[in-house]
Design an enzyme around this catalytic site. Structure first.
Site, PDB file in Angstrom:
ATOM      1  CD  GLU A  40      21.683  26.838  12.342  1.00 18.60           C
ATOM      2  OE1 GLU A  40      20.978  27.812  12.685  1.00 18.60           O
ATOM      3  OE2 GLU A  40      21.192  25.767  11.920  1.00 18.60           O
TER       4      GLU A  40
ATOM      5  NE  ARG B 299      18.891  24.416  14.665  1.00 25.39           N
ATOM      6  CZ  ARG B 299      17.908  23.990  15.460  1.00 25.39           C
ATOM      7  NH1 ARG B 299      18.162  23.367  16.603  1.00 25.39           N
ATOM      8  NH2 ARG B 299      16.666  24.145  15.100  1.00 25.39           N
TER       9      ARG B 299
ATOM     10  CB  SER C  70      19.332  28.260   9.215  1.00 26.92           C
ATOM     11  OG  SER C  70      17.963  28.033   9.010  1.00 26.92           O
TER      12      SER C  70
HETATM   13  C1  LIG Z   1      18.181  22.355   2.907  1.00 26.59           C
HETATM   14  C2  LIG Z   1      18.682  22.289   4.319  1.00 26.59           C
HETATM   15  C3  LIG Z   1      17.787  22.366   5.373  1.00 26.59           C
HETATM   16  C4  LIG Z   1      18.239  22.299   6.696  1.00 26.59           C
HETATM   17  N1  LIG Z   1      17.333  22.373   7.728  1.00 26.59           N
HETATM   18  C5  LIG Z   1      17.761  22.233   8.992  1.00 26.59           C
HETATM   19  C6  LIG Z   1      16.821  22.240  10.077  1.00 26.59           C
HETATM   20  O1  LIG Z   1      15.618  22.331   9.893  1.00 26.59           O
HETATM   21  N2  LIG Z   1      17.313  22.127  11.336  1.00 26.59           N
HETATM   22  C7  LIG Z   1      18.652  22.004  11.605  1.00 26.59           C
HETATM   23  O2  LIG Z   1      19.034  21.883  12.770  1.00 26.59           O
HETATM   24  N3  LIG Z   1      19.551  22.000  10.591  1.00 26.59           N
HETATM   25  C8  LIG Z   1      19.152  22.111   9.309  1.00 26.59           C
HETATM   26  N4  LIG Z   1      20.061  22.100   8.291  1.00 26.59           N
HETATM   27  C9  LIG Z   1      21.497  22.032   8.616  1.00 26.59           C
HETATM   28  C10 LIG Z   1      22.083  20.607   8.671  1.00 26.59           C
HETATM   29  O3  LIG Z   1      21.307  19.725   7.913  1.00 26.59           O
HETATM   30  C11 LIG Z   1      22.189  20.090  10.108  1.00 26.59           C
HETATM   31  O4  LIG Z   1      23.027  20.929  10.875  1.00 26.59           O
HETATM   32  C12 LIG Z   1      22.747  18.652  10.166  1.00 26.59           C
HETATM   33  O5  LIG Z   1      22.524  18.129  11.455  1.00 26.59           O
HETATM   34  C13 LIG Z   1      24.229  18.551   9.838  1.00 26.59           C
HETATM   35  O6  LIG Z   1      24.558  17.180   9.752  1.00 26.59           O
HETATM   36  P1  LIG Z   1      25.695  16.646   8.768  1.00 26.59           P
HETATM   37  O7  LIG Z   1      25.798  15.170   8.952  1.00 26.59           O
HETATM   38  O8  LIG Z   1      25.474  17.111   7.384  1.00 26.59           O
HETATM   39  O9  LIG Z   1      26.981  17.336   9.430  1.00 26.59           O
HETATM   40  P2  LIG Z   1      28.150  18.126   8.713  1.00 26.59           P
HETATM   41  O10 LIG Z   1      27.567  19.314   8.027  1.00 26.59           O
HETATM   42  O11 LIG Z   1      28.984  17.215   7.908  1.00 26.59           O
HETATM   43  O12 LIG Z   1      28.986  18.598   9.996  1.00 26.59           O
HETATM   44  C14 LIG Z   1      28.396  19.497  10.911  1.00 26.59           C
HETATM   45  C15 LIG Z   1      29.225  19.474  12.208  1.00 26.59           C
HETATM   46  O13 LIG Z   1      29.076  18.194  12.835  1.00 26.59           O
HETATM   47  C16 LIG Z   1      30.345  17.612  13.093  1.00 26.59           C
HETATM   48  N5  LIG Z   1      30.192  16.153  12.938  1.00 26.59           N
HETATM   49  C17 LIG Z   1      29.699  15.485  11.879  1.00 26.59           C
HETATM   50  N6  LIG Z   1      29.670  14.160  12.125  1.00 26.59           N
HETATM   51  C18 LIG Z   1      30.159  13.997  13.385  1.00 26.59           C
HETATM   52  C19 LIG Z   1      30.387  12.850  14.212  1.00 26.59           C
HETATM   53  N7  LIG Z   1      30.123  11.614  13.794  1.00 26.59           N
HETATM   54  N8  LIG Z   1      30.910  13.070  15.453  1.00 26.59           N
HETATM   55  C20 LIG Z   1      31.203  14.322  15.900  1.00 26.59           C
HETATM   56  N9  LIG Z   1      31.001  15.426  15.154  1.00 26.59           N
HETATM   57  C21 LIG Z   1      30.484  15.268  13.908  1.00 26.59           C
HETATM   58  C22 LIG Z   1      31.271  18.225  12.043  1.00 26.59           C
HETATM   59  O14 LIG Z   1      32.627  18.182  12.460  1.00 26.59           O
HETATM   60  C23 LIG Z   1      30.729  19.645  11.976  1.00 26.59           C
HETATM   61  O15 LIG Z   1      31.238  20.419  13.047  1.00 26.59           O
HETATM   62  C24 LIG Z   1      19.630  22.160   6.968  1.00 26.59           C
HETATM   63  C25 LIG Z   1      20.537  22.064   5.894  1.00 26.59           C
HETATM   64  C26 LIG Z   1      20.074  22.109   4.582  1.00 26.59           C
HETATM   65  C27 LIG Z   1      21.069  21.981   3.461  1.00 26.59           C
END
Ligand SMILES: Cc1cc2nc3c(=O)[nH]c(=O)nc-3n(C[C@H](O)[C@H](O)[C@H](O)COP(=O)(O)OP(=O)(O)OC[C@H]3O[C@@H](n4cnc5c(N)ncnc54)[C@H](O)[C@@H]3O)c2cc1C
Length: 308
Positions: A300, A181, A230
């Site tokens: 996280e 992560r 998480s």
């Molecule tokens: C119901 C639920 C279940 C989940 N299950 C999991 C799971 O099983 N496993 C898991 O790992 N995560 C899980 N997550 C967490 C989340 O979905 C992941 O961390 C996901 O990868 C975040 O992606 P995002 O596009 O929403 O990023 P955001 O939440 O918008 O941003 C997260 C981080 O990424 C950075 N970022 C975003 N886009 C870019 C880019 N283009 N370039 C550089 N940096 C960037 C942001 O600045 C920030 O630091 C879950 C979340 C929810 C709500």
């Protein structure tokens, strides 16, 4: 033409470069986060494509604070909002994809879940785990998203980034230093596209895996609720949810911010909780777990912005 939609015009706009993309002033981040909380981004910028983004980064004021968001599924944006410019890759350009021998290249603004249809229609497999994780592909790289025994680093070949000086570079996966992560690349790198490994696979097999993953999540995690997944990383060899439960935190609640009944490591906004309520609940859990187990949980969820 300045691609501009004005809500309440921000004075910041007058010093931003003209772009082909779109600026929004005082855009509420609560509309962009799965928790449904977060104050206004002073300016939100949706680049049209890489050239537009690169131009913006070269021409912007030197010390302008900027940050990038994806799908907002791992974010806790504070109630005072985010000063400066928040970038979101949401144009058609960032949702394009192309398959070649054993790999697929996708725009970083594509939702992970969109890969399901692509895998099924093109008789491919290997990315089923990723399709079940909320958010966009750029965010999945930054967080090294993973589940069901696989993480992004297992399938990532490389990514295209634009750095803070507006330079476009192709970076092999190993140079992004992905671990549990976590990623270790400069904060000003914006992932704009990525190439992932895929393998040939009959759609029936892909669909079976997708169904199993979906069922597992339905059984073990809250759904249709405002959450960011998480909240805390699992400490080495341990499970955060077990520590939280053992420390008597399973029923903690602060003004509608609550520990999920279904999964102790998920915090839920049950209604009108603020970001401060959610953050305070998380900090209370960290304190209690430390008192009970001597272990310090690490967030996280990514916290952004300023308190109100
Ligand atoms: C119901 C639920 C279940 C989940 N299950 C999991 C799971 O099983 N496993 C898991 O790992 N995560 C899980 N997550 C967490 C989340 O979905 C992941 O961390 C996901 O990868 C975040 O992606 P995002 O596009 O929403 O990023 P955001 O939440 O918008 O941003 C997260 C981080 O990424 C950075 N970022 C975003 N886009 C870019 C880019 N283009 N370039 C550089 N940096 C960037 C942001 O600045 C920030 O630091 C879950 C979340 C929810 C709500």
């Amino acid at each position: 033409m300045l691609g501009l939609k004005k809500k309440n015009k921000s004075s910041l706009l007058s010093i931003l470069p003209e772009v082909r993309g779109k600026y929004l002033c005082n855009e509420m981040m609560s509309k962009h986060t799965w928790f449904g909380v977060g104050g206004p981004a002073e300016v939100m910028y949706y680049p049209e494509d890489d050239d537009d983004l690169s131009w913006f980064l070269k021409a912007k004021p030197y010390n302008l604070p900027i940050c990038i968001i994806g799908g907002g599924s791992n974010l806790l944006v504070r109630d005072g909002g985010i000063p400066g410019v928040v970038i979101k890759l949401d144009s058609k350009f960032y949702k394009k994809w192309q398959i070649s021998e054993g790999e697929i290249t996708c725009g970083a603004g594509m939702r992970n879940s969109q890969l399901k249809k692509i895998l099924l229609e093109n008789k491919l497999g290997g990315l089923e785990f990723l399709t079940s994780i909320p958010g966009h592909l750029g965010g999945a790289v930054r967080t090294n998203a993973g589940c069901f025994g696989k993480e992004l680093k297992d399938v990532l070949i490389g990514a295209t980034i634009i750095n803070g000086n507006g330079e476009v570079k192709n970076i092999p996966a190993k140079d992004l230093s992905l671990s549990y992560r976590h990623s270790l690349f400069p904060d000003d790198w914006i992932i704009t596209s990525l190439t992932l490994k895929v393998n040939a696979q009959e759609p029936e097999i892909t669909q079976k895996i997708l169904d199993e993953y979906k069922q597992y999540r339905m059984n073990t995690q809250p759904h249709n609720v405002k959450t960011a997944g998480s909240t805390f990383k699992n400490p080495e060899g341990l499970r955060a949810w077990e520590l939280i439960k053992k420390s008597g935190c399973a029923e903690l609640e602060i003004n509608g911010a609550k520990v999920s009944d279904k999964h102790c490591n998920f915090l839920v906004n049950t209604g009108n909780a603020t970001a401060a309520d959610i953050e305070n609940l998380g900090e209370e859990i960290i304190k209690k777990v430390k008192e009970n187990t001597s272990i310090t949980l690490e967030w996280e969820v990514k916290k952004m912005g300023i308190a109100k």
